[in-house]
Design a protein around this motif. Structure first.
Motif, mmCIF file in Angstrom:
data_model
loop_
_atom_site.group_PDB
_atom_site.id
_atom_site.type_symbol
_atom_site.label_atom_id
_atom_site.label_comp_id
_atom_site.label_asym_id
_atom_site.label_seq_id
_atom_site.Cartn_x
_atom_site.Cartn_y
_atom_site.Cartn_z
ATOM 1 N N ARG A 109 -108.903 -100.134 24.741
ATOM 2 C CA ARG A 109 -108.390 -99.965 23.376
ATOM 3 C C ARG A 109 -109.385 -99.198 22.512
ATOM 4 N NH1 ARG A 109 -106.431 -105.716 23.210
ATOM 5 N NH2 ARG A 109 -104.178 -105.640 23.544
ATOM 6 N N GLN A 110 -110.635 -99.523 22.655
ATOM 7 C CA GLN A 110 -111.660 -98.864 21.848
ATOM 8 C C GLN A 110 -111.694 -97.354 22.130
ATOM 9 O OE1 GLN A 110 -115.580 -100.453 22.457
ATOM 10 N NE2 GLN A 110 -116.533 -99.142 20.909
ATOM 11 N N TYR A 111 -111.623 -96.967 23.424
ATOM 12 C CA TYR A 111 -111.627 -95.549 23.763
ATOM 13 C C TYR A 111 -110.370 -94.848 23.243
ATOM 14 C CZ TYR A 111 -115.524 -96.619 26.873
ATOM 15 O OH TYR A 111 -116.728 -97.008 27.385
ATOM 16 N N ILE A 112 -109.233 -95.562 23.318
ATOM 17 C CA ILE A 112 -107.981 -94.964 22.829
ATOM 18 C C ILE A 112 -108.060 -94.725 21.331
ATOM 19 C CG2 ILE A 112 -105.508 -95.384 22.482
ATOM 20 C CD1 ILE A 112 -105.541 -96.874 25.165
ATOM 21 N N PHE A 113 -108.642 -95.691 20.607
ATOM 22 C CA PHE A 113 -108.790 -95.520 19.158
ATOM 23 C C PHE A 113 -109.728 -94.350 18.839
ATOM 24 C CE2 PHE A 113 -107.613 -100.183 18.632
ATOM 25 C CZ PHE A 113 -106.331 -99.887 18.194
ATOM 26 N N GLN A 114 -110.750 -94.155 19.689
ATOM 27 C CA GLN A 114 -111.650 -93.019 19.490
ATOM 28 C C GLN A 114 -110.888 -91.693 19.674
ATOM 29 O OE1 GLN A 114 -115.140 -93.340 21.938
ATOM 30 N NE2 GLN A 114 -115.746 -95.357 21.127
ATOM 31 N N LEU A 115 -110.034 -91.670 20.706
ATOM 32 C CA LEU A 115 -109.221 -90.467 20.908
ATOM 33 C C LEU A 115 -108.336 -90.193 19.696
ATOM 34 C CD1 LEU A 115 -108.036 -90.779 24.633
ATOM 35 C CD2 LEU A 115 -109.600 -89.078 23.679
ATOM 36 N N MET A 116 -107.702 -91.243 19.179
ATOM 37 C CA MET A 116 -106.809 -91.080 18.028
ATOM 38 C C MET A 116 -107.583 -90.614 16.808
ATOM 39 S SD MET A 116 -104.340 -94.419 18.581
ATOM 40 C CE MET A 116 -103.220 -93.949 17.263
ATOM 41 N N GLU A 117 -108.797 -91.170 16.623
ATOM 42 C CA GLU A 117 -109.595 -90.768 15.467
ATOM 43 C C GLU A 117 -110.035 -89.307 15.572
ATOM 44 O OE1 GLU A 117 -113.571 -92.251 12.991
ATOM 45 O OE2 GLU A 117 -113.043 -93.193 14.898
ATOM 46 N N LEU A 118 -110.439 -88.892 16.784
ATOM 47 C CA LEU A 118 -110.835 -87.488 16.980
ATOM 48 C C LEU A 118 -109.690 -86.543 16.625
ATOM 49 C CD1 LEU A 118 -112.837 -87.598 20.344
ATOM 50 C CD2 LEU A 118 -113.729 -86.884 18.128
#
Length: 410
Positions: free
Chosen positions: A110-119
């Motif tokens: 989830r944390q990596y997915i949120f990073q992708l979304m933020e980028l």
């Protein structure tokens, strides 16, 4: 400077200005379209993949296959700095999750997915700012170019008509005077441009018309027009050729039959026209024929006979040819009606004659009663007459049929 040069320069400027405006507009629109496409293709799709991967993680059932599909799609849609590292870390964590379905792995994913979304959200904001600035630049530049074009166009429209209005008005007046056969009319333009040339040409034309009006040529042309009017009012189709087979004249009936326009015939080389016109090709054969020619004209089949007249000059040498097509449709229709009448009469006579023959056969049959010598002679005489009538009707029918076959061949 000549008027043509002035107009050309003005139109060239307008063309270049319109070309520049259109080119800038198209270029900016292309750039804005590319920006929007990049946002949709590079960033919005990543957000969609991330959303679907989060939904897979939220469900209790096994959604590894759906997660795998969206992760593969994300790996093929990397477009931002740092997005590749985060995606690779997400792939590594997902591979561990497939071996050990631990909650800690889910949290990391989830944390990596949120990073992708933020980028990608930051990229969308940044690209939107670039597109907005580009749109503002386009509006500013296009407004400046459009204002310059409008000012020049307004100046061109306001000044140029005043420059040409007066000479045109005077030229119109002169043309009206010439149309009223006032060949003494002259134009006086004090200019060294096209209007000056126009005035000189107009004055020369008026002078020649004035000389022509008082010459014998006018009478010759009048007679020529009268002859043309007579030819056009004739019921026969007429085509006149010179010694080189150029078409000198045709009347309206010939034009209709050929299916061409008068401008496509007059002055043209007849064999060239005949290449695409079967009727003219057959007419150019220098053979007069008494056999009727069947032509589809006036929405019906018509029949014509062809006459060829050789025109000779005073030295008795050939100077041309006149082809005349005489319309004999009414006579042909009368012949057809006559043949139909003969055929009908022949057919109608056969029935009663056959009945007479049958009756005579019954009279000769001794079963129906004996006949004396005089009665037998009368019966034989009647049989002979009946046979003669049948022979005559057969000959009439055969003659009518042969005539119809001959017409069909022609």
């Amino acid at each position: 400077m000549k008027i043509k040069t002035k107009i050309s320069l003005g139109l060239i400027f307008l063309f270049l200005a319109i070309l520049l405006t259109g080119g800038l507009g198209v270029w900016y629109l292309h750039q804005l379209s590319a920006d929007a496409k990049n946002i949709l293709q590079d960033n919005y799709e990543t957000l969609e993949y991330s959303k679907k991967m989060l939904e897979s993680l939220e469900k209790n059932t096994n959604e590894n296959k759906r997660f795998e599909q969206n992760l593969i799609a994300q790996e093929q849609n990397i477009s931002e700095i740092g997005e590749k590292d985060v995606t690779q870390q997400l792939r590594a964590k997902f591979n561990l999750f497939k071996k050990d379905s631990s909650i800690s792995h889910i949290g990391s994913m989830r944390q990596y997915i949120f990073q992708l979304m933020e980028l990608n959200m930051n990229a969308i904001i940044r690209k939107n700012q670039v597109a907005t600035k580009r749109a503002d630049d386009a509006i500013t530049l296009l407004s400046f170019v459009l204002a310059a074009v409008v000012l020049f166009t307004f100046s061109f429209i306001f000044n140029f008509p005043n420059y040409i209005a007066e000479p045109i008005a005077e030229l119109t007046k002169g043309i009206k005077e010439i149309a009223n056969k006032n060949y003494e009319q002259r134009l006086h333009f004090k200019a060294n441009d096209e209007f000056g040339d126009l005035a000189n040409a107009f004055n020369k034309m008026a002078e020649k018309l004035n000389n022509y009006e008082h010459s014998n040529l006018a009478e010759l042309l009048f007679e020529k027009r009268r002859i043309e009017a007579i030819i056009n009012n004739m019921n026969d189709a007429i085509i006149g050729l010179d010694e080189q087979n150029n078409v000198l004249f045709v009347n309206q009936i010939a034009v209709q039959i050929l299916g061409l326009k008068e401008s496509e015939i007059i002055g043209k080389y007849a064999p060239d026209i005949a290449l695409n016109n079967d009727l003219l090709r057959s007419l150019l054969q220098n053979e007069a024929s008494s056999n009727p020619i069947k032509i589809f004209a006036d929405q019906k089949e018509s029949y014509f006979t062809k006459d060829i007249l050789a025109v000779k000059n005073a030295e008795n040498t050939a100077s041309g040819t006149v082809i005349i097509l005489k319309n004999i449709t009414k006579f042909q229709e009368s012949d057809l009606e006559k043949d139909n009448f003969i055929a009908a009469i022949s057919h109608e006579l056969k029935t009663p004659i056959s009945a007479i023959k049958a009756s005579l056969e019954l009279l000769t049959d001794e079963k129906n009663g004996k006949t004396n010598k005089i009665q037998k002679e009368l019966i034989n005489k009647l049989k002979q007459e009946a046979e003669l009538i049948i022979m005559i009707t057969n000959e009439l029918s055969k003659t009518a049929q042969n005539h119809d076959d001959l017409l069909e061949k022609k």
